[in-house]
Scaffold this motif. Structure first.
Motif, mmCIF file in Angstrom:
data_model
loop_
_atom_site.group_PDB
_atom_site.id
_atom_site.type_symbol
_atom_site.label_atom_id
_atom_site.label_comp_id
_atom_site.label_asym_id
_atom_site.label_seq_id
_atom_site.Cartn_x
_atom_site.Cartn_y
_atom_site.Cartn_z
ATOM 1 N N ALA A 252 0.844 -1.202 0.000
ATOM 2 C CA ALA A 252 0.000 0.000 0.000
ATOM 3 C C ALA A 252 0.876 1.248 0.000
ATOM 4 C CB ALA A 252 -0.918 -0.006 1.215
ATOM 5 N N LEU A 253 1.929 1.213 0.799
ATOM 6 C CA LEU A 253 2.856 2.353 0.873
ATOM 7 C C LEU A 253 3.576 2.518 -0.472
ATOM 8 C CD1 LEU A 253 4.209 4.373 2.922
ATOM 9 C CD2 LEU A 253 5.914 2.607 3.338
ATOM 10 N N ARG A 254 4.054 1.402 -0.997
ATOM 11 C CA ARG A 254 4.820 1.459 -2.256
ATOM 12 C C ARG A 254 3.904 1.747 -3.449
ATOM 13 N NH1 ARG A 254 7.205 -2.358 0.997
ATOM 14 N NH2 ARG A 254 6.287 -4.219 0.099
ATOM 15 N N GLY A 255 2.631 1.387 -3.298
ATOM 16 C CA GLY A 255 1.655 1.693 -4.352
ATOM 17 C C GLY A 255 1.322 3.174 -4.399
ATOM 18 N N SER A 256 1.742 3.908 -3.378
ATOM 19 C CA SER A 256 1.531 5.359 -3.431
ATOM 20 C C SER A 256 2.826 6.055 -3.849
ATOM 21 C CB SER A 256 1.023 5.873 -2.083
ATOM 22 O OG SER A 256 2.008 5.711 -1.099
ATOM 23 N N GLY A 257 3.736 5.296 -4.418
ATOM 24 C CA GLY A 257 4.953 5.872 -4.986
ATOM 25 C C GLY A 257 6.095 6.031 -3.987
ATOM 26 N N ILE A 258 5.897 5.602 -2.744
ATOM 27 C CA ILE A 258 6.954 5.783 -1.730
ATOM 28 C C ILE A 258 7.846 4.540 -1.711
ATOM 29 C CG2 ILE A 258 7.407 6.100 0.740
ATOM 30 C CD1 ILE A 258 4.720 7.648 0.835
ATOM 31 N N LYS A 259 9.137 4.774 -1.922
ATOM 32 C CA LYS A 259 10.064 3.641 -2.079
ATOM 33 C C LYS A 259 10.577 3.191 -0.718
ATOM 34 C CE LYS A 259 13.594 2.255 -5.349
ATOM 35 N NZ LYS A 259 14.520 2.649 -6.376
ATOM 36 N N LYS A 260 9.690 2.630 0.089
ATOM 37 C CA LYS A 260 10.102 2.165 1.416
ATOM 38 C C LYS A 260 9.701 0.713 1.585
ATOM 39 C CE LYS A 260 10.703 5.919 4.597
ATOM 40 N NZ LYS A 260 10.063 6.835 5.512
ATOM 41 N N ASP A 261 10.696 -0.083 1.955
ATOM 42 C CA ASP A 261 10.485 -1.513 2.118
ATOM 43 C C ASP A 261 11.406 -1.952 3.246
ATOM 44 O OD1 ASP A 261 10.787 -4.342 1.873
ATOM 45 O OD2 ASP A 261 10.162 -4.249 -0.223
ATOM 46 N N GLY A 262 10.836 -2.591 4.265
ATOM 47 C CA GLY A 262 11.631 -3.011 5.422
ATOM 48 C C GLY A 262 12.834 -3.854 5.023
ATOM 49 N N ARG A 263 12.743 -4.535 3.898
ATOM 50 C CA ARG A 263 13.861 -5.401 3.479
ATOM 51 C C ARG A 263 15.096 -4.576 3.140
ATOM 52 N NH1 ARG A 263 10.751 -8.883 -0.950
ATOM 53 N NH2 ARG A 263 9.819 -6.844 -1.316
ATOM 54 N N ASN A 264 14.894 -3.322 2.757
ATOM 55 C CA ASN A 264 16.053 -2.472 2.437
ATOM 56 C C ASN A 264 16.807 -2.048 3.690
ATOM 57 O OD1 ASN A 264 15.534 -2.504 -0.309
ATOM 58 N ND2 ASN A 264 14.038 -0.844 -0.120
ATOM 59 N N PHE A 265 16.186 -2.158 4.837
ATOM 60 C CA PHE A 265 16.838 -1.717 6.082
ATOM 61 C C PHE A 265 17.252 -2.890 6.961
ATOM 62 C CE2 PHE A 265 13.305 1.262 5.057
ATOM 63 C CZ PHE A 265 14.074 2.323 4.610
ATOM 64 N N HIS A 266 16.831 -4.096 6.589
ATOM 65 C CA HIS A 266 17.067 -5.246 7.473
ATOM 66 C C HIS A 266 18.394 -5.931 7.150
ATOM 67 C CE1 HIS A 266 16.287 -8.766 9.921
ATOM 68 N NE2 HIS A 266 15.217 -8.161 10.389
ATOM 69 N N THR A 267 19.144 -6.260 8.205
ATOM 70 C CA THR A 267 20.473 -6.879 8.000
ATOM 71 C C THR A 267 20.362 -8.206 7.239
ATOM 72 O OG1 THR A 267 20.229 -7.849 10.187
ATOM 73 C CG2 THR A 267 21.573 -5.857 10.033
ATOM 74 N N TYR A 268 19.266 -8.917 7.403
ATOM 75 C CA TYR A 268 19.103 -10.205 6.702
ATOM 76 C C TYR A 268 19.282 -10.056 5.186
ATOM 77 C CZ TYR A 268 17.238 -13.265 10.388
ATOM 78 O OH TYR A 268 17.076 -14.064 11.480
#
Ligand code: SF4
Ligand code: SF4
Lengths: 395, 210
Positions: A252-268
């Motif tokens: 929903a967040l990314r569908g509004s054009g915001i490039k935020k994804d927890g995977r980009n911040f997670h050490t895994y």
């Protein structure tokens, strides 16, 4: 404690919060839960409007939830909801980490891999346990396969709702193939019991796993492209439940054009290559496009993760000692980022603070459907992948 | 349209022959675990193991009894106290979630997948309990769902069959109360969640077909 739009933990008269995409709980001096939770939105009263009560048990909905839909003619004026009907108030305090883990898995069984990985990751960091990279990659493979399964489920709901019957059946078929592939590799269609603190609880067989997943996602891609040529389908989703801004989570967040994804911040996920999919418009169509793109990216992540897992020993020992700690963490579940704070004392859970993505997405949904027509309600809801089960509280 | 037709041909027949033939797959730990080795009963977080046997109604499919126990791969674990021959031709099911984790709901819904294709056996879902011959209840019974469950039961044509699907609904598992706290259960469908073949098999038993 009831969930709020931020993870909260109350312990010995102190209040701790955990911001999104962070792992360190912050002590709120002078804060109170009531102030942080904010006021519930009041339901407007007007004699010229009609109220449609919907639920809590209604055919067509996957889970039990109640809506008050206030309409004027065809138009929705306001939606109120009650997600408490099936609130299980899962009791965790007093349990060991392993006992709590079994309940966390079932908080949302459909996203068991993400929630169990989140909890294990927090506990392992709380007790400073070194976890082999192989275990992390296995968890990633589980979480990404789960993401594909969850996104396929949402796609099946949308195509079913839009009477795209052939596409709907083909997507159901692919999801069933995926669940069978997961069951063969992990012994369970929803990954129950695989994750343990510090390792895994039983052997897994990843032979051919990534290849089969790629095959399924390739087939889905063909279906997706055919659907994007269907004016009827696109019209059903276009401009339904528009959500813009930071107050939603996941697709929903990314569908509004915001490039935020927890995977980009997670050490895994460090060192793994994948694109963060975004779309414009913030409507049900944008969320569908994001999910469809993520299905392809998840297949690529599964391939990378599986190639880094060679031989895994079954080992999840050493976790029932009298550990005491407070630690936090987050994980990008298929519906969005979840945050959790865990407080252990003498090897037992003292308290857990939690915020699921569905808490954010449900609020965003009810605010977004005002002004839509009644027919948009279902598409808006289904496109968000909201899970009522994960909106409950813990004791 | 042409693309869809070609795709269907490429796939061939994928619908199961079950129950006439054997089930093609099973979700291993959703089937009843059976004893393999070891002198003592292993730890079971659900208290389902006693004297070398597993209580199917309590088992939460966690696999923590491995390696002393292994999945039986037998999907016939359901039990029915009814055999309603009036439902042999067709049965309409209303699904009601009284406190599930979501997985049981999706496995019930999976009966509509092309691989299972429940309609070939005269099984269908209905969106209202008024048109239902059976309730499929999933999850632990929450206080707030007690009343909606009772109303759904009363709205159903009598005698209606009540299925408790999954360990939560049957026994309360590790999470809460069983559905039997509010309604008499006619059919138990064990597993956490049960495999779709187990659910299908349970439906056939309640209709007196198996
Ligand atoms: S699978 Fe889990 S619940 Fe079932 S018997 Fe084994 S340990 Fe007990
Ligand atoms: S029995 Fe298992 S799968 Fe079914 S609702 Fe309960 S926890 Fe979920």
């Amino acid at each position: 404690m009831k969930q709020s739009n931020i993870a909260l933990l109350e312990s010995e008269g102190s209040l701790y919060t955990l911001d999104r995409f962070t792992v360190v709980p912050v002590l709120q001096t002078g804060g109170t839960i009531r102030a942080i939770e904010g006021e519930k939105i009041a339901f407007p009263e007007s004699s010229s409007l009609s109220v449609f009560p919907y639920g809590p048990s209604s055919g067509g909905m996957v889970e039990s939830v109640y809506f008050d839909i206030l309409t004027q003619g065809e138009k929705i004026q306001h939606v109120g909801y009650d997600a408490d009907f099936k609130n299980r108030s899962i009791k965790l305090s007093g349990l060991t980490m392993n006992e709590a883990l079994l309940r966390i898995e079932r908080m949302n069984g459909v996203h068991c891999a993400a929630y169990s990985s989140l909890f294990c990751n927090i506990c392992e960091s709380g007790i400073n346990m070194d976890v082999p990279d192989q275990v992390k990659y296995l968890r990633i493979a589980m979480m990404e396969a789960e993401r594909i399964s969850s996104h396929l489920f949402v796609a099946s709901r949308l195509t079913g709702g839009a009477s795209q019957n052939i596409a709907h059946m083909n997507i159901l078929l692919l999801r069933e193939e995926l669940l069978r592939t997961i069951a063969m590799a992990f012994g369970h269609r929803y990954f129950f019991g695989v994750n343990g603190i510090g390792g895994i609880n039983r052997p897994v067989d990843l032979n051919g796993f990534a290849k089969k997943i790629r095959h399924i996602t390739d087939e889905y891609n063909e279906i997706f492209r055919t659907l994007m040529d269907s004016r009827v389908f696109i019209d059903r989703l276009d401009r339904s439940a528009i959500i813009l801004g930071e107050n939603s989570s996941g697709p929903a967040l990314r569908g509004s054009g915001i490039k935020k994804d927890g995977r980009n911040f997670h050490t895994y996920y460090e060192g793994l290559e994948f694109r963060t999919i975004t779309a414009d418009g913030g409507d049900a169509l944008a969320r569908f496009i994001v999910r469809s793109g993520e299905i392809q990216e998840s297949a690529a992540i599964v391939e990378q993760a599986v190639s880094r897992v060679s031989k895994l020993n079954v080992d999840s020992q050493g976790n029932e000692r009298n550990h005491s700690f407070m630690a936090g963490g987050f994980m990008e579940t298929p519906s969005g980022d979840a945050s959790m704070i865990v407080k252990m004392g003498n090897g037992r859970v003292e308290s857990i603070g939690f915020r699921s993505p569905s808490i954010l997405n449900m609020q965003a949904f009810v605010e977004s459907v005002s002004g839509n027509t009644f027919a948009d309600f279902l598409f808006g809801y289904e496109s968000l992948g909201i899970w009522i089960c994960e909106m409950g509280d813990f004791q | 349209m042409k693309a869809w037709i070609l795709r269907s041909f490429k796939k061939g027949i994928i619908t199961s022959k079950f129950p006439r033939g054997k089930n093609e797959t099973a979700s291993p730990w959703s089937t009843l675990p059976i004893y393999k080795k070891g002198k003592q009963d292993p730890y079971c977080p659900a208290g389902a193991i006693a004297q070398g046997k597993v209580d199917a109604n309590r088992c939460i499919s966690c696999g923590l009894c491995y390696p002393e126990y292994e999945p039986s791969m037998d999907i016939h674990g359901s039990e029915s106290s009814v055999s309603v021959s009036a439902l042999k031709k067709s049965i309409r099911i209303y699904q009601i979630d009284v406190g599930s984790c979501g997985a049981c709901n999706l496995e019930i819904g999976a009966l509509a997948n092309p691989q299972y294709d429940m309609t070939r056996l005269g099984i269908s879902f209905t969106n209202t309990p008024r048109h239902a011959d059976a309730l499929m209840v999933s999850g632990v019974l929450t206080e707030n769902m007690r009343e909606p469950l009772r109303r759904a039961y009363e709205a159903m044509a009598q005698p209606g069959v009540v299925f408790a699907v999954g360990a939560c609904a049957i026994s309360g598992s590790i999470l809460g109360k069983a559905v039997s706290d509010a309604l008499h259960i006619d059919v138990t469908v064990p597993g956490c969640p049960p495999d779709p073949f187990t659910i299908m098999d349970a439906v056939q038993k309640a209709r007196g077909i198996v």
